[in-house]
Design a protein around this motif. Sequence first.
Motif, PDB file in Angstrom:
ATOM      1  N   VAL A 114      -7.693   5.838  -2.960  1.00  0.00           N
ATOM      2  CA  VAL A 114      -6.994   4.866  -3.728  1.00  0.00           C
ATOM      3  C   VAL A 114      -6.477   3.981  -2.291  1.00  0.00           C
ATOM      4  CG1 VAL A 114      -4.919   4.152  -4.953  1.00  0.00           C
ATOM      5  CG2 VAL A 114      -6.353   5.932  -5.679  1.00  0.00           C
ATOM      6  N   LYS A 115      -5.980   4.567  -1.323  1.00  0.00           N
ATOM      7  CA  LYS A 115      -5.365   3.674  -0.229  1.00  0.00           C
ATOM      8  C   LYS A 115      -6.589   3.034   0.517  1.00  0.00           C
ATOM      9  CE  LYS A 115      -1.556   3.834   1.170  1.00  0.00           C
ATOM     10  NZ  LYS A 115      -0.499   2.745   0.658  1.00  0.00           N
ATOM     11  N   LYS A 116      -7.520   3.742   0.575  1.00  0.00           N
ATOM     12  CA  LYS A 116      -8.802   3.023   1.303  1.00  0.00           C
ATOM     13  C   LYS A 116      -9.309   1.966   0.344  1.00  0.00           C
ATOM     14  CE  LYS A 116     -11.676   6.608   1.809  1.00  0.00           C
ATOM     15  NZ  LYS A 116     -12.741   7.361   2.242  1.00  0.00           N
ATOM     16  N   GLY A 117      -9.051   1.906  -0.904  1.00  0.00           N
ATOM     17  CA  GLY A 117      -9.481   0.805  -1.767  1.00  0.00           C
ATOM     18  C   GLY A 117     -10.890   1.135  -2.246  1.00  0.00           C
ATOM     19  N   ASP A 118     -11.058   2.510  -2.196  1.00  0.00           N
ATOM     20  CA  ASP A 118     -12.499   2.912  -2.729  1.00  0.00           C
ATOM     21  C   ASP A 118     -12.485   3.552  -4.200  1.00  0.00           C
ATOM     22  OD1 ASP A 118     -14.881   3.829  -3.210  1.00  0.00           O
ATOM     23  OD2 ASP A 118     -14.979   5.307  -1.539  1.00  0.00           O
ATOM     24  N   LEU A 119     -12.269   2.287  -5.415  1.00  0.00           N
ATOM     25  CA  LEU A 119     -12.101   2.993  -6.452  1.00  0.00           C
ATOM     26  C   LEU A 119     -13.354   3.946  -7.153  1.00  0.00           C
ATOM     27  CD1 LEU A 119     -10.393   2.549  -9.254  1.00  0.00           C
ATOM     28  CD2 LEU A 119     -11.794   0.611  -9.799  1.00  0.00           C
ATOM     29  N   PRO A 120     -14.367   3.760  -6.712  1.00  0.00           N
ATOM     30  CA  PRO A 120     -15.526   4.870  -7.323  1.00  0.00           C
ATOM     31  C   PRO A 120     -15.097   6.139  -6.614  1.00  0.00           C
ATOM     32  CG  PRO A 120     -16.727   2.503  -6.718  1.00  0.00           C
ATOM     33  CD  PRO A 120     -15.095   2.691  -6.232  1.00  0.00           C
ATOM     34  N   GLY A 121     -14.969   5.993  -5.335  1.00  0.00           N
ATOM     35  CA  GLY A 121     -14.288   7.240  -4.942  1.00  0.00           C
ATOM     36  C   GLY A 121     -13.400   7.895  -5.287  1.00  0.00           C
ATOM     37  N   ALA A 122     -12.187   7.180  -5.517  1.00  0.00           N
ATOM     38  CA  ALA A 122     -10.822   7.669  -6.269  1.00  0.00           C
ATOM     39  C   ALA A 122     -11.348   8.070  -7.754  1.00  0.00           C
ATOM     40  CB  ALA A 122     -10.203   6.482  -6.451  1.00  0.00           C
ATOM     41  N   ARG A 123     -12.166   7.532  -8.495  1.00  0.00           N
ATOM     42  CA  ARG A 123     -12.687   7.905  -9.676  1.00  0.00           C
ATOM     43  C   ARG A 123     -13.385   9.428  -9.717  1.00  0.00           C
ATOM     44  NH1 ARG A 123     -15.182   2.154 -11.638  1.00  0.00           N
ATOM     45  NH2 ARG A 123     -13.594   1.289 -12.797  1.00  0.00           N
ATOM     46  N   LYS A 124     -14.090   9.475  -8.478  1.00  0.00           N
ATOM     47  CA  LYS A 124     -14.772  10.902  -8.363  1.00  0.00           C
ATOM     48  C   LYS A 124     -13.879  11.841  -8.141  1.00  0.00           C
ATOM     49  CE  LYS A 124     -18.702  12.943  -5.788  1.00  0.00           C
ATOM     50  NZ  LYS A 124     -19.671  12.827  -4.961  1.00  0.00           N
ATOM     51  N   ALA A 125     -13.109  11.697  -7.129  1.00  0.00           N
ATOM     52  CA  ALA A 125     -11.931  12.536  -6.695  1.00  0.00           C
ATOM     53  C   ALA A 125     -11.045  12.871  -7.823  1.00  0.00           C
ATOM     54  CB  ALA A 125     -11.217  12.048  -5.282  1.00  0.00           C
ATOM     55  N   VAL A 126     -10.682  12.076  -8.591  1.00  0.00           N
ATOM     56  CA  VAL A 126      -9.806  12.416  -9.819  1.00  0.00           C
ATOM     57  C   VAL A 126     -10.479  13.278 -11.114  1.00  0.00           C
ATOM     58  CG1 VAL A 126      -9.849  10.468 -11.409  1.00  0.00           C
ATOM     59  CG2 VAL A 126      -7.689  11.739 -11.090  1.00  0.00           C
ATOM     60  N   SER A 127     -11.780  13.193 -10.941  1.00  0.00           N
ATOM     61  CA  SER A 127     -12.851  13.638 -11.970  1.00  0.00           C
ATOM     62  C   SER A 127     -12.718  15.336 -11.809  1.00  0.00           C
ATOM     63  CB  SER A 127     -14.091  13.182 -12.017  1.00  0.00           C
ATOM     64  OG  SER A 127     -14.709  13.423 -10.783  1.00  0.00           O
ATOM     65  N   MET A 128     -12.514  15.393 -10.533  1.00  0.00           N
ATOM     66  CA  MET A 128     -12.326  16.979  -9.976  1.00  0.00           C
ATOM     67  C   MET A 128     -11.334  17.891 -10.713  1.00  0.00           C
ATOM     68  SD  MET A 128     -15.403  16.793  -8.567  1.00  0.00           S
ATOM     69  CE  MET A 128     -15.340  18.519  -8.127  1.00  0.00           C
ATOM     70  N   ILE A 129     -10.115  16.859 -10.976  1.00  0.00           N
ATOM     71  CA  ILE A 129      -8.986  17.723 -11.395  1.00  0.00           C
ATOM     72  C   ILE A 129      -8.502  17.528 -12.691  1.00  0.00           C
ATOM     73  CG2 ILE A 129      -8.171  18.092  -9.329  1.00  0.00           C
ATOM     74  CD1 ILE A 129      -6.387  15.652  -9.546  1.00  0.00           C
ATOM     75  N   GLN A 135     -14.909   7.367 -15.250  1.00  0.00           N
ATOM     76  CA  GLN A 135     -16.138   6.272 -14.915  1.00  0.00           C
ATOM     77  C   GLN A 135     -15.200   4.719 -15.215  1.00  0.00           C
ATOM     78  OE1 GLN A 135     -16.900   8.513 -16.865  1.00  0.00           O
ATOM     79  NE2 GLN A 135     -17.866   7.920 -18.647  1.00  0.00           N
ATOM     80  N   CYS A 136     -14.475   4.587 -16.196  1.00  0.00           N
ATOM     81  CA  CYS A 136     -14.128   3.408 -16.598  1.00  0.00           C
ATOM     82  C   CYS A 136     -12.650   3.240 -16.010  1.00  0.00           C
ATOM     83  CB  CYS A 136     -14.366   3.112 -18.108  1.00  0.00           C
ATOM     84  SG  CYS A 136     -15.745   3.057 -18.604  1.00  0.00           S
ATOM     85  N   LEU A 137     -11.838   3.995 -15.362  1.00  0.00           N
ATOM     86  CA  LEU A 137     -10.386   3.944 -15.172  1.00  0.00           C
ATOM     87  C   LEU A 137     -10.269   2.960 -13.941  1.00  0.00           C
ATOM     88  CD1 LEU A 137      -9.397   7.858 -14.871  1.00  0.00           C
ATOM     89  CD2 LEU A 137      -8.966   6.360 -16.782  1.00  0.00           C
ATOM     90  N   ASP A 138      -9.099   2.066 -14.224  1.00  0.00           N
ATOM     91  CA  ASP A 138      -8.934   1.332 -13.100  1.00  0.00           C
ATOM     92  C   ASP A 138      -8.061   1.893 -12.210  1.00  0.00           C
ATOM     93  OD1 ASP A 138      -6.593   1.525 -14.152  1.00  0.00           O
ATOM     94  OD2 ASP A 138      -6.215  -0.675 -15.183  1.00  0.00           O
ATOM     95  N   GLU A 139      -7.322   1.203 -11.156  1.00  0.00           N
ATOM     96  CA  GLU A 139      -6.866   2.158 -10.043  1.00  0.00           C
ATOM     97  C   GLU A 139      -5.575   2.499 -10.671  1.00  0.00           C
ATOM     98  OE1 GLU A 139      -4.127   0.654  -6.192  1.00  0.00           O
ATOM     99  OE2 GLU A 139      -6.206   0.158  -6.232  1.00  0.00           O
ATOM    100  N   ALA A 140      -4.724   1.930 -11.436  1.00  0.00           N
ATOM    101  CA  ALA A 140      -3.574   2.558 -11.999  1.00  0.00           C
ATOM    102  C   ALA A 140      -3.986   3.775 -12.901  1.00  0.00           C
ATOM    103  CB  ALA A 140      -2.940   1.268 -13.004  1.00  0.00           C
ATOM    104  N   GLY A 141      -4.876   3.622 -13.796  1.00  0.00           N
ATOM    105  CA  GLY A 141      -5.529   4.724 -14.542  1.00  0.00           C
ATOM    106  C   GLY A 141      -5.670   6.008 -13.671  1.00  0.00           C
ATOM    107  N   VAL A 142      -6.328   5.705 -12.456  1.00  0.00           N
ATOM    108  CA  VAL A 142      -6.620   6.702 -11.658  1.00  0.00           C
ATOM    109  C   VAL A 142      -5.467   7.518 -11.361  1.00  0.00           C
ATOM    110  CG1 VAL A 142      -7.552   7.616  -9.403  1.00  0.00           C
ATOM    111  CG2 VAL A 142      -8.911   6.003 -10.923  1.00  0.00           C
ATOM    112  N   VAL A 143      -4.329   6.673 -10.881  1.00  0.00           N
ATOM    113  CA  VAL A 143      -3.206   7.304 -10.298  1.00  0.00           C
ATOM    114  C   VAL A 143      -2.604   8.042 -11.254  1.00  0.00           C
ATOM    115  CG1 VAL A 143      -1.126   6.746  -9.284  1.00  0.00           C
ATOM    116  CG2 VAL A 143      -3.010   5.450  -8.580  1.00  0.00           C
ATOM    117  N   LYS A 144      -2.224   7.340 -12.602  1.00  0.00           N
ATOM    118  CA  LYS A 144      -1.869   7.900 -13.563  1.00  0.00           C
ATOM    119  C   LYS A 144      -2.335   9.541 -13.896  1.00  0.00           C
ATOM    120  CE  LYS A 144      -1.077   5.938 -17.485  1.00  0.00           C
ATOM    121  NZ  LYS A 144      -1.292   5.131 -18.587  1.00  0.00           N
TER     122      LYS A 144
END
Length: 319
Positions: A114-129, A135-144
Motif C-alpha cells: 500500500v505504501k508503495k502505491g501498488d494496489l494489485p500487489g496489495a490485493r494479492k498480499a491481503v488475499s493471503m490472509i 480483486q475489486c478492493l480499493d486501497e481503503a478496502g485492502v487496509v480494512k
Amino acid sequence: MMALLACGTGFILDFLFGDPVWLYHPIRLIGALIAFLEKQFRRICKDQKNAQFVAGGLLGILVVLVSVVVPCLFLYAAGRVHPVLRFLLESFWCWQLLAAKGLKQESMKVYAEVKKGDLPGARKAVSMIVGRDTQCLDEAGVVKAAVETVAENTSDGVTAPLLFMMIGGAPLGFFYKAVNTMDSMIGYKDEKYLYLGRCAAKMDDVLNYIPARLSAFLMIAAAWVLKMDARGAWRIYLRDRRKHASPNSAQTEAVCAGALQIRLAGDAWYFGKLYKKDYIGDDIRPVEAEDIPRADRLMYGTAVLTFLLFGMVKLVFIL
C-alpha cells in the motif's frame, strides 16, 4: 510449572523469531487428517444429510483425540528420556502454536504494498490472509481487510491458544488448534458443508466463547496502555460486538474499530457472491495505511497483557 515455563518460552520465541517455517508445521498434519477423514466419510455417507451430520461429529471426535493423544505420548516419551528434553519439545510446540509475529509479518506485507502505491500487489498480499474476494478492493478496502484479520485473529491465533496452553500445556494447545482448523476447513454454512461441518462450527463457537470475550477486555486495556481510544473501544464493543454471523468474531474486531476510531466490516464478496454485513465502528476518520501497524501494536499489547495476567493467576494456583 513446567507447562507454564514452556508456554512462556514459546511466547518469547514467537515474539522474537515468528513461526519456524523451516520445519513442517504440525497443524498441516492435522489439516491432512481432516481432509482424509472428510474424504472417507463422504464416500460412506454420499448425499444423506443425517448421515453427514453424524459423520461430522465422529470426524470432530477423531481429530481431537488424535491431536491431543499424539502430543501427550511424545511428551511422555521425551520425559522418560530426560525432563529437559520434554521441556524443549513442549516449548518448541508452544512456539509453533502461536501466530503473533506471523500475523504481523503477513499484515505488514500488505502495508508495504500500500505504501508503495501498488494496489494489485496489495490485493494479492491481503488475499493471503483473508477469505474474501480481493480483486475489486480499493486501497481503503485492502487496509480494512488487513486490520479486520489482525483484530479477529488476535483471539483465534494468539490469545486463545495462549490461554489453553497456559492451562494445559501444548496438548491443550493442540486441542484448541485442532478445533480451530476444523472450523476453518469444513465449518461453512454452504451446501457442501452445511451438515458435515456443523459440528466443527459449533465446537469452535463454544471453545472460543470465553477466550474471545477475555481477549476483547484485554484489548481494551491494551488500547489504554498504548494511548489509543480506550473509551471509544469500550463504547463500540458494547454496541457492535454482536454484529457478525459468528458469536465470537466481532468481539475483538469491535474493540479494534473503536480504538482506532475507524469503521470496519460492511458488505463483502466471497467466491463471486455479495454478502450483506453490518458495519462495525464509526467512521470518525478515514481508514489509512498506518492503521495496519496500529492494529499490530494493539494485537501485541493484548498478547502481552494476556500472558502477564494469566501467568500470574496460574502461578498463584501453583504456589
